[in-house]
Design a protein around this motif. Structure first.
Motif, mmCIF file in Angstrom:
data_model
loop_
_atom_site.group_PDB
_atom_site.id
_atom_site.type_symbol
_atom_site.label_atom_id
_atom_site.label_comp_id
_atom_site.label_asym_id
_atom_site.label_seq_id
_atom_site.Cartn_x
_atom_site.Cartn_y
_atom_site.Cartn_z
ATOM 1 N N ILE A 16 0.874 -1.169 0.000
ATOM 2 C CA ILE A 16 0.000 0.000 0.000
ATOM 3 C C ILE A 16 0.907 1.214 0.000
ATOM 4 O O ILE A 16 1.757 1.366 0.883
ATOM 5 C CB ILE A 16 -0.950 0.000 1.208
ATOM 6 N N LEU A 62 -3.507 -0.011 -3.004
ATOM 7 C CA LEU A 62 -3.026 -1.369 -2.797
ATOM 8 C C LEU A 62 -2.700 -1.905 -4.177
ATOM 9 O O LEU A 62 -3.571 -1.939 -5.044
ATOM 10 C CB LEU A 62 -4.105 -2.221 -2.122
ATOM 11 N N LEU A 67 -7.271 -2.588 3.514
ATOM 12 C CA LEU A 67 -7.178 -1.150 3.266
ATOM 13 C C LEU A 67 -7.648 -0.354 4.476
ATOM 14 O O LEU A 67 -7.009 0.634 4.867
ATOM 15 C CB LEU A 67 -7.998 -0.767 2.030
#
Length: 174
Positions: free
Chosen positions: A11, A52, A113
């Motif tokens: 990420i 991501l 996330l």
């Protein structure tokens, strides 16, 4: 941790290198944001977008945005307000958008996330004050997703939810 990657998921901040045009989460407004607006918002310091990436570093599996906001203390439940200073507005961090490409939905990437956004928000409180993380759930399904992670609806806005920073701190302390 979600599977499907040959290497550890990464990420990172959105850059021109990422293939925004290929992203399709099935929600036009969230797709349009990453395709057309995210880079402009980053340049203007309106919102920071984190992506991501998949097996190819330019691919986008999902993304979220962070920005600062404030919340009126009158919108918070009494048990939360009792623990806060008597200010009319309380600083918070806003997860403005969170989306996963339709090819990766249902595999835990939304949770990955969200956890990254919460961790990043907590770390940033060392630099700039934030008493909570706020989210705007787009629909009832999104609201249920956030409520699963203990987010609490604001009094007047059932789809705007918050999670106190103290709860996030406890989550990462475990």
């Amino acid at each position: 941790m979600p599977t499907s990657f040959h290497s550890k998921p990464v990420i990172e901040p959105l850059s021109k290198y990422h293939n925004r045009a290929a992203f399709d989460c099935g929600v036009e407004a969230l797709g349009r944001y990453i395709w057309q607006q995210a880079m402009q918002d980053a340049k203007r310091k309106i919102a920071a977008t984190f992506v991501l990436t998949g097996d190819r570093p330019e691919s986008i599996v999902g993304y979220y945005t962070l920005s600062s906001t404030s919340v009126n203390v009158g919108e918070l439940p009494e048990q939360v307000v009792r623990k806060l200073p008597r200010y009319p507005l309380i600083p918070a961090t806003l997860i403005g958008r969170l989306a996963v490409d339709r090819h990766y939905q249902g595999r835990g990437y939304g949770e990955l996330l969200l956890v990254d956004a919460l961790r990043r928000s907590l770390i940033l409180t060392e630099q700039i004050g934030s008493a909570a993380v706020i989210v705007d759930a787009k629909d009832d399904k999104a609201r249920a997703f956030y409520e699963h992670f203990q987010f609490i609806p604001l009094i007047s806005y059932s789809h705007r939810l918050f999670l106190p920073m103290a709860a996030i701190e406890d989550y990462f302390a475990e």
